[in-house]
Design an enzyme around this catalytic site. Sequence first.
Site, mmCIF file in Angstrom:
data_model
loop_
_atom_site.group_PDB
_atom_site.id
_atom_site.type_symbol
_atom_site.label_atom_id
_atom_site.label_comp_id
_atom_site.label_asym_id
_atom_site.label_seq_id
_atom_site.Cartn_x
_atom_site.Cartn_y
_atom_site.Cartn_z
ATOM 1 N N TYR A 142 0.827 -1.213 0.000
ATOM 2 C CA TYR A 142 0.000 0.000 0.000
ATOM 3 C C TYR A 142 0.862 1.264 0.000
ATOM 4 O O TYR A 142 0.464 2.283 -0.537
ATOM 5 C CB TYR A 142 -0.891 0.041 1.251
ATOM 6 C CG TYR A 142 -2.215 -0.664 1.110
ATOM 7 C CD1 TYR A 142 -2.271 -2.043 0.999
ATOM 8 C CD2 TYR A 142 -3.410 0.051 1.120
ATOM 9 C CE1 TYR A 142 -3.487 -2.694 0.907
ATOM 10 C CE2 TYR A 142 -4.630 -0.592 1.016
ATOM 11 C CZ TYR A 142 -4.662 -1.959 0.907
ATOM 12 O OH TYR A 142 -5.870 -2.598 0.804
ATOM 13 N N LYS A 189 3.252 -15.065 3.281
ATOM 14 C CA LYS A 189 3.509 -15.881 2.085
ATOM 15 C C LYS A 189 5.019 -16.104 2.029
ATOM 16 O O LYS A 189 5.698 -15.753 1.059
ATOM 17 C CB LYS A 189 2.958 -15.150 0.850
ATOM 18 C CG LYS A 189 3.004 -15.933 -0.437
ATOM 19 C CD LYS A 189 1.991 -17.068 -0.518
ATOM 20 C CE LYS A 189 2.218 -17.871 -1.789
ATOM 21 N NZ LYS A 189 1.466 -19.139 -1.815
ATOM 22 N N ASP A 221 -2.712 -18.300 1.291
ATOM 23 C CA ASP A 221 -3.657 -19.070 0.467
ATOM 24 C C ASP A 221 -4.349 -20.146 1.314
ATOM 25 O O ASP A 221 -5.569 -20.331 1.232
ATOM 26 C CB ASP A 221 -2.966 -19.677 -0.772
ATOM 27 C CG ASP A 221 -1.642 -20.360 -0.466
ATOM 28 O OD1 ASP A 221 -1.174 -20.279 0.694
ATOM 29 O OD2 ASP A 221 -1.075 -20.988 -1.383
ATOM 30 N N ASP A 245 -6.460 -6.992 4.251
ATOM 31 C CA ASP A 245 -7.584 -6.382 3.530
ATOM 32 C C ASP A 245 -8.451 -7.475 2.920
ATOM 33 O O ASP A 245 -9.677 -7.480 3.072
ATOM 34 C CB ASP A 245 -7.041 -5.454 2.431
ATOM 35 C CG ASP A 245 -8.157 -4.804 1.632
ATOM 36 O OD1 ASP A 245 -9.111 -4.309 2.263
ATOM 37 O OD2 ASP A 245 -8.086 -4.799 0.390
ATOM 38 N N ASP A 249 -12.397 -9.151 4.373
ATOM 39 C CA ASP A 249 -13.632 -9.151 3.570
ATOM 40 C C ASP A 249 -14.185 -10.572 3.500
ATOM 41 O O ASP A 249 -15.385 -10.797 3.640
ATOM 42 C CB ASP A 249 -13.364 -8.654 2.136
ATOM 43 C CG ASP A 249 -13.699 -7.181 1.953
ATOM 44 O OD1 ASP A 249 -13.575 -6.427 2.938
ATOM 45 O OD2 ASP A 249 -14.084 -6.788 0.831
HETATM 46 C C1 IPM Z 1 -10.537 -1.082 3.734
HETATM 47 C C2 IPM Z 1 -10.728 -0.558 2.346
HETATM 48 C C3 IPM Z 1 -9.548 0.344 1.981
HETATM 49 C C4 IPM Z 1 -8.301 -0.509 2.002
HETATM 50 C C5 IPM Z 1 -9.695 1.087 0.649
HETATM 51 C C6 IPM Z 1 -10.971 1.880 0.584
HETATM 52 C C7 IPM Z 1 -8.508 1.953 0.358
HETATM 53 O O1 IPM Z 1 -10.903 -1.585 1.424
HETATM 54 O O2 IPM Z 1 -10.473 -0.267 4.675
HETATM 55 O O3 IPM Z 1 -10.469 -2.296 3.908
HETATM 56 O O4 IPM Z 1 -7.956 -1.174 1.024
HETATM 57 O O5 IPM Z 1 -7.624 -0.497 3.047
HETATM 58 MN MN MN Z 2 -10.976 -3.571 2.317
#
Ligand code: IPM
Ligand code: MN
Length: 368
Positions: A142, A189, A221, A245, A249
Amino acid sequence: MKKKIVILPGDGIGKEVTTEGKKVLVKIAELFGHAFEFEEASIGHDAIEATGTPLPDETLTKLKNCDAILFGAVGHPKYDNDPTLKVRPEQGLLKMRKELGLYANLRPIKLFDELLEASSIKPEILKGSDILFFRELTGDVYFGEKGRKDNGNTAFDLMIYQRYEVERIAHKAFQAARTRKKKVTSVDKANVLESSRLWREVVQEIGKQYPDILLEHQFVDAAAMKLIQNPKSFDVVVTGNLFGDILTDEASQIAGSMGMLASASVGDKVGLYEPIHGSAHDITGKGIANPLASILSVALMIDISFGLKVESETVIKAVEQTLKQGYRTADIADAKTSKEKILNTGKMGAQVVNQIATVRDRIPVSNK
Ligand code: IPM
Ligand code: MN
């Protein structure tokens, strides 16, 4: 207690959900006798439209002078569909994380029993899952060097970690594990990436200072697979920015919906609290966004930044009660939910606010 809170609604449903989060803060202040002062500031697409930059200096100054931040979301389809745009809403969020030194992102994945059916994973696999992610937030790909060469035909983003960055997030993860099931899973990884080999080396070293904690390592993975196969095998997970990240999710499905997951970003000083979901422009303005992630972010804020444990528990119990009574937003409703119980964003917020008073009345006087 007197506290100054900056609200950053941001883009899309960010405004809708932070409105409900703020209502909860106002109610908590009223019932428990605190003085919360609010200030709003702009970030993201909105800020670009108004000032040309996604994180105006005025916003940053406010953030540096407050006790906690309640953040909504940033993002806009206009930018997603045009990768050539140089100024992007997400840059505001990334710059804010870096400028405020918010290197540790805590993402608790806890399933309310009432939502067992809302997930796409089988209830018997999910029941009892309780995972706390520590996602490193100010390093990795990032923030590594990025660019183009060969007339724009080659692109790169450098995946980079420094020892101290791994050390400080590892300490946070081990310390949290002490208050939980005493297990840390470090995800990397290391079979391919040099930055992951440094990560693993440092986590192993720090782990020696916590002999009471069981440390295991998984490749990202395999971890992605095990999260769905056996979520109960995880307690605390510590991982880098990009892997964190993606995995969080994925893990949101363990909690039923993205709309349920709150997060806390902490580090040098002020804490920032936000749902893990994004700006969701597909449902913006329809009033159907789930405000519970923002409300649960408020619960994290008053616990972690202000030390208000009873107040925080009250908010979580109020959410639990609301779900027990059968109320749902559309994203967490199932076939058994009757039409009258499916609430819009504002009504869901109002239900939780009502429940806060009821829950508070049940707290023994000695704890109030
Ligand atoms: C999160 C989001 C952010 C990230 C984006 C919006 C930049 O997906 O907070 O998880 O990737 O960190
Ligand atoms: Mn995210």
